[in-house]
Design an enzyme around this catalytic site. Structure first.
Site, PDB file in Angstrom:
ATOM      1  NE  ARG A  44      -6.532 -24.082  40.939  1.00 38.90           N
ATOM      2  CZ  ARG A  44      -6.911 -23.793  42.065  1.00 38.90           C
ATOM      3  NH1 ARG A  44      -7.122 -22.541  42.391  1.00 38.90           N
ATOM      4  NH2 ARG A  44      -7.032 -24.532  43.020  1.00 38.90           N
ATOM      5  CE1 TYR A  96     -10.438  -8.269  18.899  1.00 42.21           C
ATOM      6  CE2 TYR A  96     -10.573  -8.868  21.400  1.00 42.21           C
ATOM      7  CZ  TYR A  96     -10.545  -9.249  20.071  1.00 42.21           C
ATOM      8  OH  TYR A  96     -10.488 -10.487  19.680  1.00 42.21           O
ATOM      9  CE  LYS A 193      -3.649  -9.524  19.447  1.00 50.96           C
ATOM     10  NZ  LYS A 193      -4.311 -10.218  20.542  1.00 50.96           N
TER      11      LYS A 193
END
Length: 376
Positions: A44, A96, A193
């Site tokens: 983590r 967005y 993306k």
């Protein structure tokens, strides 16, 4: 190194085994050779595979530090942790839809104030400044209306009042635009993306140059734990190796499709920064090395929009963007369904608007597919 070489080599050379493809360190925890010895502790906080990816992304954006998150939305959330209740942020008014949903439904409840402005109008940005303005968050080009903001001028305005400039650079990728070199303080990506580029991994990135900002981000990053898994880090590293090649083909196809769409009788408007008639064309040219692979276009009726969405065969009717396959999206119901109808209409996000993420297929095949969809 040139950009295309960085894509292949900036994650570092072979490790002690000589492996050309860097190993995936799936361990959640790491043993210590002795008390106080440096090294990895817990995934983590840090992981060798993630460190490789973060070094790579920082190099591509010409930053000093990068943070790999479990999604683009997690990356935006990470950047917003830099602000406190009572702070005011200026936001681009064509973002967005998921970003708007987060700002409205999450952070407004935490006492952060937002003002939406068309940031291509710098006078409007100045008019929106308040004594408690601490940041300006934008996209350029915007999603889905492809508006362009002058990053140099915007950064000067923000820095004159001590505010941070945060730029979502997803649409152009660092191949075509590097906002940190234009005055921005923070760059955000949905690595899902163009950076990942293959529709097979969800990821997000925050990149900075300032060491103090990096330290603040790292504290929340390791504390909250929205970090990218080692396997996903490896997938993104693999995807980035072809980023430069892919972006050139995305752009080549987008330019050709934009020009073709302009000739179609049922198309009423084409929104693409690479068209000389685009109002942001000159500004975009001054701050980028290209126009990218995203475009939007408006058709004459809602019925035409539906026919095209359902008629494409090679191009896929799907949400998301930036991968090897071309995707056609209906913003009003897919990416921006949470907007009030009047706000969507005002921005041009109507039932006649389509957004096209242009893939790397052959140009003629993409044109032929759109042509048959229009003519069904």
């Amino acid at each position: 190194m040139k950009f295309s070489t960085k894509c292949v080599h900036a994650s570092g050379g072979p490790d002690s085994t000589g492996a050309i493809s860097h190993p995936i360190y799936m361990s959640s925890t790491f043993a210590h050779p002795e008390l106080g010895a440096p090294g990895y502790q817990y995934t983590r906080e840090s992981n060798p595979t993630r460190d490789r990816l973060q070094d790579l992304i920082a190099a591509l954006e010409d930053g000093t530090d990068a943070f790999a998150y479990s999604s683009g939305m997690a990356a935006i959330d990470g950047a917003l942790h830099l602000f406190q209740p009572g702070d005011h942020l200026i936001l681009g008014d064509d973002l967005y839809g998921g970003s708007i949903r987060m700002f409205t439904n999450i952070y407004e409840q935490y006492g952060i104030e937002f003002t939406y402005v068309g940031t291509s109008d710098l006078d409007a940005v100045k008019a929106a400044i308040k004594p408690n303005t601490k940041g300006i968050y934008i996209e350029t080009p915007t999603n889905p209306m492809m508006e362009i903001t002058d990053l140099r001028e915007l950064s000067e305005i923000a820095h004159n009042i001590g505010a941070l400039v945060i730029v979502d650079n997803t649409f152009l990728s660092p191949y075509f635009q590097q906002p940190l070199n234009l005055g921005a303080d923070i760059v955000i990506h949905s690595g899902t993306k163009f950076i990942g580029g293959h529709h097979d991994v969800i990821s997000g990135f925050v990149i900075v140059k300032d060491e103090e900002l990096a330290a603040k981000l790292r504290l929340s990053f390791k504390t909250i734990g929205a970090c990218l898994s080692p396997m996903d880090c490896w997938l993104v590293i693999r995807g980035v190796k072809t980023l430069a090649l892919r972006m050139e083909q995305h752009q080549k196809n987008a330019i050709a499709l934009a020009e073709w769409l302009k000739t179609q009788p049922k198309v009423t408007k084409v929104l693409f920064p690479g068209l000389p008639e685009h109002p942001g064309y000159e500004i975009n040219k001054s701050q980028t090395t290209g126009f990218g692979g995203m475009l939007s276009f408006e058709v004459d009726t809602e019925e035409t929009a539906k026919k095209v969405l359902e008629g494409v065969e090679l191009i896929q009717f799907a949400e998301s963007l930036g991968g090897t396959e071309s995707l056609l999206t209906y913003p009003v119901t897919q990416t921006h369904p949470d907007l009030k109808p009047e706000d969507a209409e005002r921005k041009g996000i109507t039932r006649r608007l389509l957004r096209l993420s242009v893939g790397i297929e052959d140009t003629d095949d993409l044109i032929a597919d759109l042509a048959q969809a229009f003519n069904k």
